[in-house]
Motif scaffolding. Structure first.
Motif, PDB file in Angstrom:
ATOM      1  N   UNK A  91      47.397  22.699 -10.534  1.00 32.31           N
ATOM      2  CA  UNK A  91      46.150  21.940 -10.419  1.00 32.31           C
ATOM      3  C   UNK A  91      46.302  20.846  -9.373  1.00 32.31           C
ATOM      4  N   UNK A  92      47.464  20.198  -9.366  1.00 30.85           N
ATOM      5  CA  UNK A  92      47.699  19.125  -8.391  1.00 30.85           C
ATOM      6  C   UNK A  92      47.566  19.648  -6.972  1.00 30.85           C
ATOM      7  N   UNK A  93      48.278  20.738  -6.678  1.00 25.29           N
ATOM      8  CA  UNK A  93      48.259  21.239  -5.303  1.00 25.29           C
ATOM      9  C   UNK A  93      46.866  21.741  -4.954  1.00 25.29           C
ATOM     10  N   UNK A  94      46.188  22.363  -5.929  1.00 28.41           N
ATOM     11  CA  UNK A  94      44.822  22.817  -5.655  1.00 28.41           C
ATOM     12  C   UNK A  94      43.931  21.639  -5.300  1.00 28.41           C
ATOM     13  N   UNK A  95      44.073  20.554  -6.052  1.00 26.71           N
ATOM     14  CA  UNK A  95      43.223  19.393  -5.758  1.00 26.71           C
ATOM     15  C   UNK A  95      43.534  18.819  -4.392  1.00 26.71           C
ATOM     16  N   UNK A  96      44.819  18.744  -4.052  1.00 26.91           N
ATOM     17  CA  UNK A  96      45.178  18.220  -2.733  1.00 26.91           C
ATOM     18  C   UNK A  96      44.541  19.072  -1.645  1.00 26.91           C
ATOM     19  N   UNK A  97      44.564  20.394  -1.842  1.00 28.59           N
ATOM     20  CA  UNK A  97      44.025  21.237  -0.779  1.00 28.59           C
ATOM     21  C   UNK A  97      42.510  21.246  -0.761  1.00 28.59           C
ATOM     22  N   UNK A  98      41.874  21.056  -1.926  1.00 28.60           N
ATOM     23  CA  UNK A  98      40.412  20.904  -1.916  1.00 28.60           C
ATOM     24  C   UNK A  98      40.028  19.660  -1.104  1.00 28.60           C
ATOM     25  N   UNK A  99      40.769  18.574  -1.340  1.00 26.22           N
ATOM     26  CA  UNK A  99      40.478  17.353  -0.591  1.00 26.22           C
ATOM     27  C   UNK A  99      40.727  17.520   0.893  1.00 26.22           C
ATOM     28  N   UNK A 100      41.834  18.206   1.220  1.00 23.81           N
ATOM     29  CA  UNK A 100      42.152  18.430   2.627  1.00 23.81           C
ATOM     30  C   UNK A 100      41.100  19.313   3.284  1.00 23.81           C
ATOM     31  N   UNK A 101      40.584  20.279   2.514  1.00 20.87           N
ATOM     32  CA  UNK A 101      39.501  21.120   3.027  1.00 20.87           C
ATOM     33  C   UNK A 101      38.292  20.258   3.381  1.00 20.87           C
ATOM     34  N   UNK A 102      37.960  19.318   2.491  1.00 18.84           N
ATOM     35  CA  UNK A 102      36.805  18.453   2.765  1.00 18.84           C
ATOM     36  C   UNK A 102      37.025  17.648   4.035  1.00 18.84           C
ATOM     37  N   UNK A 103      38.253  17.158   4.215  1.00 15.10           N
ATOM     38  CA  UNK A 103      38.512  16.335   5.398  1.00 15.10           C
ATOM     39  C   UNK A 103      38.439  17.174   6.667  1.00 15.10           C
ATOM     40  N   UNK A 104      38.954  18.402   6.593  1.00 15.24           N
ATOM     41  CA  UNK A 104      39.046  19.195   7.822  1.00 15.24           C
ATOM     42  C   UNK A 104      37.739  19.895   8.174  1.00 15.24           C
ATOM     43  N   UNK A 105      36.981  20.343   7.174  1.00 19.54           N
ATOM     44  CA  UNK A 105      35.849  21.211   7.490  1.00 19.54           C
ATOM     45  C   UNK A 105      34.482  20.583   7.244  1.00 19.54           C
ATOM     46  N   UNK A 106      34.418  19.549   6.464  1.00 23.29           N
ATOM     47  CA  UNK A 106      33.108  18.929   6.217  1.00 23.29           C
ATOM     48  C   UNK A 106      32.798  17.968   7.347  1.00 23.29           C
ATOM     49  N   UNK A 107      31.516  17.854   7.677  1.00 26.27           N
ATOM     50  CA  UNK A 107      31.187  17.013   8.827  1.00 26.27           C
ATOM     51  C   UNK A 107      30.680  15.647   8.430  1.00 26.27           C
ATOM     52  N   UNK A 108      30.241  15.520   7.194  1.00 27.04           N
ATOM     53  CA  UNK A 108      29.679  14.239   6.780  1.00 27.04           C
ATOM     54  C   UNK A 108      30.792  13.235   6.499  1.00 27.04           C
ATOM     55  N   UNK A 109      30.615  12.007   6.965  1.00 23.00           N
ATOM     56  CA  UNK A 109      31.684  11.016   6.778  1.00 23.00           C
ATOM     57  C   UNK A 109      31.919  10.722   5.312  1.00 23.00           C
ATOM     58  N   UNK A 110      30.826  10.652   4.533  1.00 25.97           N
ATOM     59  CA  UNK A 110      31.008  10.338   3.116  1.00 25.97           C
ATOM     60  C   UNK A 110      31.738  11.477   2.415  1.00 25.97           C
ATOM     61  N   UNK A 111      31.480  12.704   2.880  1.00 29.65           N
ATOM     62  CA  UNK A 111      32.230  13.839   2.311  1.00 29.65           C
ATOM     63  C   UNK A 111      33.719  13.715   2.622  1.00 29.65           C
ATOM     64  N   UNK A 112      34.014  13.255   3.818  1.00 29.00           N
ATOM     65  CA  UNK A 112      35.432  13.074   4.179  1.00 29.00           C
ATOM     66  C   UNK A 112      36.068  12.029   3.268  1.00 29.00           C
ATOM     67  N   UNK A 113      35.301  10.962   3.017  1.00 27.19           N
ATOM     68  CA  UNK A 113      35.832   9.916   2.145  1.00 27.19           C
ATOM     69  C   UNK A 113      36.050  10.472   0.733  1.00 27.19           C
ATOM     70  N   UNK A 114      35.093  11.272   0.264  1.00 28.29           N
ATOM     71  CA  UNK A 114      35.247  11.876  -1.064  1.00 28.29           C
ATOM     72  C   UNK A 114      36.474  12.782  -1.084  1.00 28.29           C
TER      73      UNK A 114
END
Lengths: 89, 158, 111, 119, 521, 84
Positions: free
Chosen positions: D9-32
């Protein structure tokens, strides 16, 4: 797909494989290997710090300096937020 | 954010003292039960955030401005570091727990093993809890307040 | 004295300064042979552009971006790649970080 | 496998967050996304500190029959996590206030358009 | 036991406590009077400097010094946080101290007309504190905490000119990058804790076995700290933030960046010091692998940094890219030192790298101060808009010339002394590396000749007819740095014997570092 | 390891991961903020299950309450949807 996405996916996959591989090398859940530091804290928290709560004694006594750093971080963030929202002449 | 309806205000009026008491309890009993300065400070600050939501940040700004809050935060920080420096004075190390086992204020040692809650224990830890509590309440509240005020004002930088 | 040994050579700044000073003295002496009729701030020192008026400072000002034009043009392929690399996108910054992480993971994992 | 589920679960969460940072364009999404990575790391630390069948390291009215230290979970990771949580909220507040300011200056939250500084 | 011994004994804690107390008190003090605030800041820094000085004299004479927080002796070394100050840490602390002093003197006039100065001084003091903390600490989680403080404080200071959108953008990019980096560091710390149940660097180094997990940890720590130090291709935040922060702050942010570089050194030489000679597959020792990884990244940094600096038109951004090149030189030296560990020229390379660390801080700092002075008088950032300032800003021009000659490595300035050591030692490892380094150094000269022409030479534009010289405190700050640069250039061996050699020895002698803690149980 | 402990653990963890996934994928930022609050609450529950009540209180107060408040304030100060 554009080039950036492909690169990102490949890189992502490599890092994910290594991370998933490495977490299975950590001790199994619930069975920590070495515990001498924590056992020392649990055994001595009552007579050394006079505190019943082992976490509080760790936070404020054994690792109190980290807590000072943590308080400083909050202070820094507040100073930063106040500075960013200051009124410019 | 301007103020909300009367129902919200009334319910916040009731909830706010409860949150406050709970948060202060958590701060005060940090050395006995789960909790401490950070946790209790966060709880009290979320109660204050409720006030900001219900009454609007402009109203809150009229009651208390961010300068006073940041003064409180400074006082909390100075208090924390002063307790640590007192450790340097009285027991020759920074962060020394000079009150533990001295039978003075908070100085009694609890019995080993499972014991009841004796408030008068913990050495300097309750003092540090209080200082950190003040600091965290003021710090988190000022963050929420300033950000809420900035988001409610359309053009604040000229 | 005062020399820096590197194992295979040495560097003595004091000696260097001395030699530089001697060279400067020589230069100054040679300069003294120059014309004695030279005077500052007369017509002698004005720029002569075939009798034309001297252009204003704005016209004479060569902009910094125009310097080294030849070098950047000849290295055009390199510079297009480099400019493409510096996208200025915050996500790309993190992507570069993850790329290096992956590369080093592969290298260290194989070894 | 099943006993490793918190780590997964830990690694999955880290990669979900990294996905948001790398592929999402909205700044607030990056912060989330950064906030989710942080939650994952917090969970990692707490998971490291769990000892099978242990209770929280608090002596006030301890359940009868508890042996200590072997019957208590490790306190140090909990202390580290507390620090990490406060760091998380500090970074979050600073980032979001920057985002609010950037929105006023640039009129957009698209990370691809917020790049006056490039090359 | 006289008073000075007590002070020396307590100084590691006081170096952190005094500026921290100053930062906490700063909002209250600045409420009273602005002059009082400036004096208070300088006073706090002087007091800190005194403690750094006495600690340095003691550590250089008597070897590493321990400070345990919350206990008198080393009865329980695993549990408590401790500061371990050896020659390397104190060398870094001295650099930070010098940079902080100069930045504060410079801020006095440079920041005079701005508002929000109470926050500014608070954050500056916090940034200085966190840099000291990163350099002195002997506990890896504490290192992370100070890393995080330095990241938040730098981010807020980069955004100081909030009316410029670019400053906010740079700050946001900086905090995204460093927050993610810090989280990966925390992940690595968690893994270390899980394996060895310790957070103390010396204790960890003593028991480190170099398992697969340790490889992952090494990579995580190296990459994150390399990113925070500005290695290509993770350097992109560096020109952005250096170019947009107020130049007085940039000086301290350079100090924080160098502290990350120090973190790389600490991780490789101390934390992994015992296992550096482990042979891996294909019978390659770990030190050769890590060394060549660092050398590769360093060479890329040198080339990319100087190539990008050549085409910049923004003054401060250009200096930011040349800072990337300088970081590359440091990593080149360190990489060569690691790859050739055990040979005599490895020590030379290490000394060159450590001396270059000091020189980089001074030279790049001086250039930023000059850029700030130009910005202060003309309010122009772009090199295209300025011209002919040498007529009215004579002192600034002289300082710029000193700075750029030093950065480009021209004798007899300080940049040459360290680059000489780096070229000589890297040449023994591989001549091509040395040649690339020299060529890039020449290109660096070209970069700054361009700046020199664009800003100080050239025709005098009518807009700058009545530009005046920078204020006195700014000139004083620049003069101090320039004097230091010339001094180190003329007498490099004095500095090397007094500070650099002990620092390099402390890095190589990890057994002493570990033994100071573990041997005392 | 007790069976019910394991099952509770697994359920809470899966819900946490799902909540974080939802927080990342939703286009409406306000909904994403609420999903983040849910994730924090579930995480706090997981901390409680793992016998860390101190951290659970902190996570509930800071993560679920204040962080969400800050994110919602920031969304109010900017705009709500992700699309350009």
């Amino acid at each position: 797909m554009e080039k950036r996405t492909i690169v990102a996916v490949v890189v992502f996959a490599i890092v994910a494989v290594f991370f998933f591989f490495s977490i299975f090398l950590i001790h199994p859940f619930g069975k920590p290997g070495q515990v001498n530091m924590d056992d020392h804290i649990i055994a001595n928290t009552q007579n050394e710090t006079g505190t019943n709560n082992g976490v509080t004694s760790t936070v404020f006594d054994y690792r109190g300096f980290d807590t000072l750093g943590e308080a400083t971080i909050l202070f820094t963030a507040v100073a930063g937020v106040l500075m960013i929202f200051r009124r410019v002449k | 954010m301007s103020g909300m309806s009367k129902i919200v205000k009334t319910s916040v009026n009731i909830l706010f003292p409860l949150t406050m008491i709970f948060g202060l309890y958590v701060i005060a009993h940090g050395h006995l039960t789960p909790g401490g300065g950070f946790q209790g400070g966060a709880i009290v600050a979320s109660g204050c955030a409720m006030i900001v939501v219900a009454y609007g940040s402009k109203w809150v700004f009229k009651q208390i401005n961010e300068k006073r809050l940041s003064t409180f935060e400074s006082i909390g920080g100075v208090g924390f570091i002063t307790v640590a420096l007192l450790g340097l004075v009285f027991s020759t190390v920074f962060f020394g727990n000079f009150l533990a086992g001295s039978n003075l204020l908070f100085g009694t040692t609890p019995a080993t093993g499972s014991t009841g809650a004796d408030f008068n224990t913990g050495g300097v830890l309750p003092l540090m809890n209080f200082a950190v509590g003040v600091k965290v309440i003021a710090g988190l509240f000022v963050i929420v307040l300033v950000m809420a005020y900035a988001s409610s004002v359309k053009e604040w930088d000229t | 004295m005062f020399s820096l040994e590197s194992g295979s050579g040495f560097w003595n700044p004091i000696l260097w300064v001395l030699i530089f000073f001697i060279a400067f003295l020589l230069f100054y002496g040679i300069r003294g042979f120059g014309k004695s009729t030279y005077k500052k701030d007369t017509d002698q020192t004005k720029a002569f552009l075939s009798g034309n008026q001297e252009p204003s400072a704005e016209v004479m000002h060569v902009k910094a971006s125009n310097l080294y034009w030849g070098f950047t043009t000849s290295m055009k392929t390199v510079y297009t790649e480099l400019r493409k690399m510096h996208t200025g996108n915050a996500s790309d910054y993190v992507l570069w970080f993850v790329i290096i992480l992956a590369c080093l993971f592969l290298i260290m994992g194989v070894m | 496998m099943i006993e490793y589920i918190p780590f997964i679960a830990v690694v999955t969460m880290i990669f979900i967050g990294l996905y948001a940072v790398l592929f999402r364009r909205n700044l607030i999404k990056i912060v989330i996304g950064i906030s989710i990575i942080e939650s994952g790391v917090n969970l990692f630390l707490i998971t490291l500190g769990y000892r099978e069948g242990g209770v929280a390291p608090i002596f006030t009215s301890l359940p009868p029959g508890t042996t200590y230290p072997a019957g208590m979970v490790l306190p140090v990771p909990q202390a580290l996590t507390l620090t990490s949580i406060v760091i998380g909220v500090a970074v979050l507040a600073l980032m979001l206030s920057l985002v609010m300011h950037i929105y006023r200056k640039y009129g957009t939250l698209d990370v691809r358009k917020i790049r006056r500084l490039k090359e | 036991m006289n008073i000075i011994d007590v002070l020396i004994e307590q100084s590691p804690a006081l170096i952190i406590a005094i500026p921290l107390l100053g930062a906490f008190l700063m909002p209250l003090v600045s409420r009273i009077n602005s002059t009082l605030r400036n004096i208070f800041g300088l006073l706090v820094l002087c007091l800190t400097g005194f403690f750094v000085g006495i600690l340095a004299s003691d550590v250089l004479a008597n070897g590493p010094r321990l400070y345990i927080f919350g206990a008198k002796d080393l009865a329980v070394p695993m549990v408590r946080i401790l500061f371990e100050v050896d020659s390397m840490s104190i060398f870094m602390a001295l650099i930070t101290m010098v940079l902080a002093f100069i930045a504060l003197i410079y801020s006095w006039s440079f920041m005079k007309d701005h508002d929000g100065l109470d926050k500014y001084y608070t954050l500056v003091l916090l940034l200085i504190t966190s840099t000291f903390g990163m350099e002195l600490t002997g506990d890896i989680f504490n290192f992370f905490v100070f890393l995080e403080i330095s990241c938040i404080a730098s981010c807020a200071l980069i955004a100081f000119w909030i009316s410029e959108g670019e400053a906010l953008e740079a700050a946001f990019k900086y905090i995204v990058v460093s927050a993610i980096g810090a989280l990966f560091v925390l992940f690595a710390i968690g893994m270390l804790y899980a394996q060895y149940n310790a957070l103390n660097i010396a204790t960890l180094a003593n028991v480190l076995k170099y398992t697969f997990l340790d490889k992952i940890i090494l990579v995580l720590l190296l990459v994150v700290l390399g990113m925070k130090a500005g290695l290509v291709p993770m350097h992109m935040w560096l020109p952005d933030s250096y170019g947009r922060a107020p130049p007085s702050v940039t000086l301290i942010i350079i100090g924080a960046t160098l502290a990350s570089f120090y973190g790389v050194l600490r991780v490789i030489f101390t934390l992994y010091g015992n296992v550096l000679s482990t042979t891996m597959r294909f019978s390659i020792p770990l030190n050769v692998l890590v060394g060549w990884i660092l050398i590769t990244l360093a060479i890329i940094s040198i080339i990319v940094g100087v190539a990008m600096a050549l085409v910049q038109s923004d003054f401060m951004r250009l200096i930011g890219f040349s800072a990337v090149t300088e970081v590359g030189y440091m990593f080149l030296a360190i990489g060569a030192g690691i790859a050739a560990l055990g040979t005599p020229y490895a020590t030379t390379a290490l000394q060159g790298g450590i001396l270059h660390l000091l020189n980089d801080a001074l030279d790049i700092g001086l250039l930023f101060l000059v850029a700030g002075a130009v910005y202060y008088t003309t309010k122009k950032r772009s090199l295209d808009d300025t011209s002919g300032l040498a007529r009215n800003m004579k002192y600034t021009t002289v300082f710029f010339v000193i700075g750029f000659l030093a950065v480009a490595g021209m004798p007899p300035l300080n940049g040459f002394a360290s680059k000489f050591l780096i070229y000589e030692s890297v040449y023994q490892l591989n001549p091509i590396l040395s040649i690339v380094a020299i060529l890039c150094s020449i290109l660096m000269l070209a970069v700054f000749v361009k700046v020199f022409y664009a800003v100080f030479m050239g025709p005098e534009l009518p807009a700058f007819k009545n530009v005046t010289e920078a204020p006195r405190s700014m000139l004083l700050a620049m003069g101090l740095v320039a004097a230091l640069a010339i001094f180190i250039g003329l007498f490099p061996n004095l500095v090397i014997d007094a500070l650099v050699k002990p620092a390099a020895d402390a890095l190589l002698n990890h057994a002493q570092y570990i033994g100071t803690v573990v041997g005392g149980i | 390891m007790g069976m019910e402990f394991l099952i509770a653990n697994i359920i809470v963890l899966i819900l946490t991961v799902v909540a974080s996934l939802v927080a990342v994928l939703l286009r409406d930022l306000l909904a994403a903020a609420v999903a983040m609050a849910a994730m924090s609450l579930l995480l706090s529950l997981e901390f409680f299950i793992l016998q860390a009540p101190d951290v659970a209180i902190a996570e509930a107060g800071v993560g679920a309450c204040l962080s969400t408040a800050i994110v919602i304030i920031a969304i109010k100060g900017t705009k709500r949807t992700e699309d350009e």
